[in-house]
Design a protein around this motif. Sequence first.
Motif, mmCIF file in Angstrom:
data_model
loop_
_atom_site.group_PDB
_atom_site.id
_atom_site.type_symbol
_atom_site.label_atom_id
_atom_site.label_comp_id
_atom_site.label_asym_id
_atom_site.label_seq_id
_atom_site.Cartn_x
_atom_site.Cartn_y
_atom_site.Cartn_z
ATOM 1 N N GLN A 181 0.943 -1.210 -0.171
ATOM 2 C CA GLN A 181 0.144 -0.049 -0.039
ATOM 3 C C GLN A 181 0.916 1.222 0.060
ATOM 4 N N ALA A 182 0.249 2.383 -0.530
ATOM 5 C CA ALA A 182 1.118 3.433 -0.595
ATOM 6 C C ALA A 182 0.192 4.697 -0.863
ATOM 7 N N SER A 183 0.547 5.836 -0.323
ATOM 8 C CA SER A 183 -0.044 6.970 -0.402
ATOM 9 C C SER A 183 0.739 8.194 -0.898
ATOM 10 N N GLY A 184 0.101 8.963 -1.743
ATOM 11 C CA GLY A 184 1.059 10.205 -2.322
ATOM 12 C C GLY A 184 0.484 10.634 -3.485
ATOM 13 N N PRO A 185 1.061 11.871 -3.967
ATOM 14 C CA PRO A 185 0.424 12.160 -5.589
ATOM 15 C C PRO A 185 1.025 11.349 -6.734
ATOM 16 N N ILE A 186 0.388 11.417 -7.473
ATOM 17 C CA ILE A 186 0.860 10.738 -8.829
ATOM 18 C C ILE A 186 1.670 11.659 -9.599
ATOM 19 N N VAL A 187 2.853 11.192 -10.172
ATOM 20 C CA VAL A 187 3.413 11.850 -11.240
ATOM 21 C C VAL A 187 3.949 10.856 -12.359
ATOM 22 N N GLY A 188 4.370 11.577 -13.403
ATOM 23 C CA GLY A 188 4.765 10.858 -14.733
ATOM 24 C C GLY A 188 4.211 10.959 -15.810
ATOM 25 N N GLY A 189 4.023 9.665 -16.476
ATOM 26 C CA GLY A 189 3.370 9.835 -17.809
ATOM 27 C C GLY A 189 4.083 8.863 -18.912
ATOM 28 N N TYR A 272 14.110 -2.001 -3.937
ATOM 29 C CA TYR A 272 13.290 -1.040 -3.210
ATOM 30 C C TYR A 272 12.000 -1.918 -2.520
ATOM 31 N N HIS A 273 11.438 -1.228 -1.581
ATOM 32 C CA HIS A 273 10.189 -1.746 -1.071
ATOM 33 C C HIS A 273 8.995 -1.064 -1.118
ATOM 34 N N TYR A 274 8.649 -0.932 -2.284
ATOM 35 C CA TYR A 274 7.375 -0.184 -2.626
ATOM 36 C C TYR A 274 6.381 -1.076 -3.451
ATOM 37 N N PRO A 275 5.017 -0.724 -3.317
ATOM 38 C CA PRO A 275 4.345 -1.701 -4.273
ATOM 39 C C PRO A 275 4.206 -1.184 -5.785
ATOM 40 N N VAL A 276 4.364 -2.137 -6.579
ATOM 41 C CA VAL A 276 4.228 -2.007 -7.769
ATOM 42 C C VAL A 276 3.066 -2.700 -8.540
ATOM 43 N N CYS A 277 2.171 -1.824 -9.425
ATOM 44 C CA CYS A 277 1.170 -2.378 -10.142
ATOM 45 C C CYS A 277 1.265 -2.249 -11.637
ATOM 46 N N PHE A 278 1.213 -3.611 -12.126
ATOM 47 C CA PHE A 278 1.313 -3.478 -13.794
ATOM 48 C C PHE A 278 -0.265 -3.589 -14.453
#
Length: 310
Positions: A181-189, A272-278
């Motif tokens: 799980q993670a919280s934060g603003p989305i960046v990218g594209g 690293y240790h964060y969630p990844v969604c494909f």
Amino acid sequence: MFNFKPMSKTFTSTVPPSLKKGDQVAIVATARYADLKILEFAEQLLESWGLKLNRGKNLLKKHYNFAGNDPERLEDLQWAMDHPELKAIFCFRGGYGSTRILEKIEAKKFMNSPKWVIGFSDVTALHNYIGTICNTASVHATMPINYKDNSDNALRSLKQLLFEKTMNYCIDSCAENILGQASGPIVGGNLAILQSLSGTKYDCNTKGKILFIEDVDEYLYNIDRMLWTLKHAGKLANLAGLIVGGFTQLKDNDDPFGMTVQQIILEKVKAYHYPVCFNFPSGHFNDNCALGLNLPVKLIVGSEKVELSN
């Protein structure tokens, strides 16, 4: 077991007002040229939402592959950004060209009266500008050139984000995902645009944020190279989470690269240790769902489902 990556700090961006019926909006083209019939279809759709349409005066011009030359495309974008009554700017299409006009944009009036800028692909350059220079939220979403072919779900997600400022997605998980799980603003594209702006003043800060990436029509080796660039630049090390959208129409050499796009990405982030969604439904396909950039969200990557909401 979930990994949980909370927001390391409070991120605050300027968020334009929600759209409402009767609002004036504009369509401009900052990259490739527009098509009149497709434009008229898109205008009819937006008018059915209760919006009042304005066209950039150079919208239908053509200069080689571009919608007019650089000064003409810049003129339309600047007009729309400065216009005191416009509430949103819909970029007609991607291709290439937005990067060419970034350094000439004047941001002052836009920052005093922010409005939504909507698009994806090449428009990632504008999203980076708006997020980095203006500290303002924008919308990664389908564009007028695609409306006729878009799914109802994609168009509904765009309207919901613009009129209600809400995102609420629940999709099937996949075996390659990293749970958490993670919280934060989305960046990218678009990955190619993000990589091309790395190290410039338009480069986005990814620390503590949820990075979204997508791309189309790239060789696997080039995706690998672009992701190494982001990794070497420190863009992948301190994310709250990673969302991988569509990587479509990928190409390989006669001698195969030897890795899938999922394997290429996981190689870069395994330390690293964060969630990844494909397989998130956003990218170069008809079911291109809207994402609010620089808007805070919660991402839950489970073994059965992935949820993204604000």
